[in-house]
Write a protein that holds these residues in place. Sequence first.
Motif, PDB file in Angstrom:
ATOM      1  N   TRP A   1      -7.685 -22.382  -9.632  1.00 54.68           N
ATOM      2  CA  TRP A   1      -6.764 -22.046  -8.547  1.00 54.68           C
ATOM      3  C   TRP A   1      -5.394 -22.659  -8.836  1.00 54.68           C
ATOM      4  CZ3 TRP A   1      -7.662 -18.543  -4.882  1.00 54.68           C
ATOM      5  CH2 TRP A   1      -8.987 -18.189  -4.607  1.00 54.68           C
TER       6      TRP A   1
ATOM      7  N   GLN B   1      -2.946 -22.694  -3.186  1.00 52.24           N
ATOM      8  CA  GLN B   1      -4.101 -22.236  -3.960  1.00 52.24           C
ATOM      9  C   GLN B   1      -4.547 -20.839  -3.518  1.00 52.24           C
ATOM     10  OE1 GLN B   1      -7.186 -25.246  -4.265  1.00 52.24           O
ATOM     11  NE2 GLN B   1      -5.953 -26.235  -5.828  1.00 52.24           N
TER      12      GLN B   1
ATOM     13  N   ALA C   1      -5.325 -17.409  -8.506  1.00 50.23           N
ATOM     14  CA  ALA C   1      -6.286 -17.984  -9.440  1.00 50.23           C
ATOM     15  C   ALA C   1      -6.393 -17.102 -10.671  1.00 50.23           C
ATOM     16  CB  ALA C   1      -7.653 -18.136  -8.780  1.00 50.23           C
TER      17      ALA C   1
ATOM     18  N   ARG D   1      -9.436 -20.257   0.589  1.00 46.51           N
ATOM     19  CA  ARG D   1     -10.525 -20.079  -0.343  1.00 46.51           C
ATOM     20  C   ARG D   1     -11.838 -19.905   0.417  1.00 46.51           C
ATOM     21  NH1 ARG D   1      -9.432 -25.045  -4.360  1.00 46.51           N
ATOM     22  NH2 ARG D   1     -11.687 -24.870  -4.527  1.00 46.51           N
TER      23      ARG D   1
END
Length: 277
Positions: free
Chosen positions: A12, A17, A20, A92
């Motif tokens: 990531w 993040q 990725a 995520r």
Amino acid sequence: WPGGFDAHVGRWLGARQQHAVELVYWGVYGIGSSASFIDPADTIDVIPQAPGAMIGGTPAAEFLADARGQQIARSDLVNNVEVNWVYALGDRPEFLPRQGPFSLMWLAGFRFFQVNDVLTLTSLPGDAALGPADLSVATNNNLYGGQVGAKLDWRFLPSVRLNVVPKFLLAGNAITDTTTLTDASGTTATFASGAPLRVHSQLGVFSWLGSVDTGLAWDVTDHWSLSLGYRVVGVGNIAQADGQWPIVLASPASLDGIAAGSSTIVHGGFAGFEARY
């Protein structure tokens, strides 16, 4: 129902993040089966015949005509390599409770997919002193191209997620096909012209692939997950060995060329773990 291996490595990126990069490899090996027939009271004329061909100084007809038995065997393998860029619209998936029960990610990248198909006919001649002859047709499809897809996660329990990963690939397919006739010692037969009865052909076509992974993930901690699921992969406009099976082995020209247009489905279950660092 053979086994295989599956590995994903990714990273990531960025402060949030949301982006990725991932590298994916999986393969299935030893796909195959065989069937045989032996009847001392009857004989078999093998398809194909090879008029004028010789195997180690003996006419090929002595191996292929009036055979006392035969076996047909298939052996396949599949290899898959992907490099994908992933973009998460929210957080995520392993951190879903912070955002809500659903997570959607888009992906795009490069994919290589290989389907290797080998069909071998073993003929047992009426004269047992000659030993068997093997006719092998080996077809290999190498798909290269760009793919798009998505990853959807639904957390329906505090630490359990249902995930679905559909992907679609449009690819160029570099196909090769090799047809060979040999005796038990591996000596290659020769045509009447003296040319070796080992003919290699090549063809380039466009092929397509669609795949769907459906699974369950148990996030044991923020750093460890266990998963299991089922994968279905369909690939079209490929060449398979049975589609190249010759009617007669008369000359190199009689074996030249490849017929594409076949399709196949590879499917099966998987289980594993994920470690996040």
